[in-house]
Design a protein around this motif. Structure first.
Motif, PDB file in Angstrom:
ATOM      1  N   ARG A 174       2.219   1.747  -3.383  1.00  0.00           N
ATOM      2  CA  ARG A 174       1.148   2.179  -4.283  1.00  0.00           C
ATOM      3  C   ARG A 174       0.847   3.658  -4.096  1.00  0.00           C
ATOM      4  N   ASN A 175       0.787   4.091  -2.828  1.00  0.00           N
ATOM      5  CA  ASN A 175       0.533   5.511  -2.568  1.00  0.00           C
ATOM      6  C   ASN A 175       1.681   6.381  -3.059  1.00  0.00           C
TER       7      ASN A 175
ATOM      8  N   GLY B 232       3.607   5.693  -5.528  1.00  0.00           N
ATOM      9  CA  GLY B 232       3.483   5.744  -6.985  1.00  0.00           C
ATOM     10  C   GLY B 232       2.422   6.724  -7.444  1.00  0.00           C
ATOM     11  N   LYS B 233       1.334   6.810  -6.697  1.00  0.00           N
ATOM     12  CA  LYS B 233       0.274   7.770  -7.035  1.00  0.00           C
ATOM     13  C   LYS B 233       0.787   9.200  -6.938  1.00  0.00           C
ATOM     14  N   TRP B 234       1.538   9.486  -5.854  1.00  0.00           N
ATOM     15  CA  TRP B 234       2.056  10.844  -5.692  1.00  0.00           C
ATOM     16  C   TRP B 234       3.088  11.175  -6.764  1.00  0.00           C
ATOM     17  N   GLN B 235       3.919  10.208  -7.126  1.00  0.00           N
ATOM     18  CA  GLN B 235       4.877  10.441  -8.201  1.00  0.00           C
ATOM     19  C   GLN B 235       4.162  10.720  -9.516  1.00  0.00           C
ATOM     20  N   ARG B 236       3.109   9.982  -9.767  1.00  0.00           N
ATOM     21  CA  ARG B 236       2.317  10.215 -10.981  1.00  0.00           C
ATOM     22  C   ARG B 236       1.633  11.592 -10.920  1.00  0.00           C
ATOM     23  N   PHE B 237       1.176  11.949  -9.719  1.00  0.00           N
ATOM     24  CA  PHE B 237       0.519  13.245  -9.544  1.00  0.00           C
ATOM     25  C   PHE B 237       1.474  14.378  -9.888  1.00  0.00           C
TER      26      PHE B 237
ATOM     27  N   ASP C 297       0.828  -1.211   0.000  1.00  0.00           N
ATOM     28  CA  ASP C 297       0.000   0.000   0.000  1.00  0.00           C
ATOM     29  C   ASP C 297       0.858   1.254   0.000  1.00  0.00           C
TER      30      ASP C 297
ATOM     31  N   ILE D  81     -10.282  16.760 -10.616  1.00  0.00           N
ATOM     32  CA  ILE D  81      -8.852  16.510 -10.417  1.00  0.00           C
ATOM     33  C   ILE D  81      -8.040  17.714 -10.870  1.00  0.00           C
TER      34      ILE D  81
END
Length: 358
Positions: free
Chosen positions: A7-8, A10-15, A4, A137
């Protein structure tokens, strides 16, 4: 690191990756956000300087200084207006460009997906992802960083300015802030879940509309308009119910924070009233600042002590060893009773400080 957490991360890096093509615009937006927040802190300081210092100048000199400061404040207001304009205009343009990039990515992803994916999905829900959800978003991409920066600057700046004026009063005013954060955190979680349900329901409505309109010939051929209308009403009613839930939490969030802000004013006013009352002797107890070091190390010079006022009857019943605070020639004396004498129906007390040798 857990799955988790990865995954989080990775989400922030994508953001943050969506900011890279617009780094110049992003940093310019942050610069003007910081400058605008700083201006809102500087103007009250100038006004305080005028009302606390300049008004005591000679009339001619005061007028010149006030006019100069007035021109400075007009310039700061214009600067703040431009900062807000830049944030509102260029910031939203940055958000729109990032929305453009994300919409292209989503559409390209739709083209790569297999037939099996579309067999299990409703077209209306997929369209909702590209329109309504993406707009929300994009608003986060624009408003999120600048709102955080502005809030931090105003919070820290306000605390520093107020602390330089009166640290005790500042601590009293800010004592309620942790409770505000806890309250906001709780309702933020509730609103987040409620708005997530809203987006799901509006996606269902879009899917219902798309299904109906794409098969409208079949609906009319079988005279099935009433059934379709009932189906739509049912989905629309569920959406209204989720809206009610989100507005309930939104109402609690805003009203609660407004109440906390009012409570800060009440706490400050009550604290000032008590402080003034204690200082002026309006109550049974009075605050007194010790001017000498005669009672060291028990009481030091500059210490503020809370003194109980006594009446004439109580004055007759004081005991050796008790500490007295009294005035002598406009000076505040703090001594300990070391002897008690009675003569001619009167009672006399001999006192001296613990630090006095005589």
């Amino acid at each position: 690191v857990s799955y988790d957490a990865k995954r989080n991360m990775g989400k922030w890096q994508r953001f943050f990756s969506y900011y890279k093509p617009y780094k110049g615009l992003f940093f310019a937006d942050m610069f003007f956000a910081i400058m605008g927040a700083a201006v809102t802190l500087v103007i009250p300081l100038i006004i305080r300087y005028i009302t606390g210092t300049v008004i005591f100048y000679e009339a001619d000199e005061a007028l010149k200084v006030i006019l100069k400061l007035a021109l400075l404040m007009v310039g700061l207001v214009l600067l703040e207006a431009y900062c807000n304009f830049f944030i509102a205009y260029q910031g939203h343009i940055m958000g729109a460009k990032m929305e453009y990039d994300m919409r292209n990515e989503i559409f390209a992803q739709y083209q790569r997906l297999s037939f099996n994916f579309f067999d299990d999905q409703k077209v209306g829900q997929l369209m909702s992802r590209v329109t309504n959800d993406l707009f929300e978003i994009a608003e986060l991409f624009h408003h999120g960083p600048e709102d955080i920066v502005i809030s931090i600057i105003k919070f820290i700046g306000s605390f520093a300015i107020l602390a330089s004026i009166n640290i005790r009063l500042t601590l009293v005013a800010f004592a309620i802030i942790p409770f505000m954060f806890a309250y906001a955190y709780y309702f933020n979680k509730k609103m987040k879940a409620a708005f997530k349900r809203n987006r799901a329901k509006i996606a269902d409505i879009n899917a219902t509309i798309e299904d109906n309109l794409s098969g409208i010939r079949v609906v009319k051929s079988f005279a099935n308009e009433d059934a379709e209308m009932e189906k739509f009403r049912d989905g629309n009613s569920r959406f209204v119910e989720t809206k009610k839930s989100s507005y309930l939490y939104m109402g609690g969030f805003h009203s609660g924070l407004g109440a906390f802000m009012t409570m800060i004013n009440i706490i400050v006013i009550v604290f000032l009233f008590i402080l003034v009352g204690l200082t002026c002797g309006l109550f049974k107890y009075q605050l007194v600042v010790i001017a000498t070091g005669s009672m060291q190390p028990y009481v030091y010079r500059g210490d503020t002590v809370l003194v109980k006022k006594i009446d004439d009857n109580q004055k007759k019943n004081l005991n050796i060893g008790e500490i007295l605070v009294y005035y002598r020639e406009d000076r505040i004396i703090c001594h300990r009773i070391y002897n008690k004498l009675e003569s001619g129906g009167y009672i006399f007390y001999q006192t001296k400080g613990d630090n006095n040798n005589d």
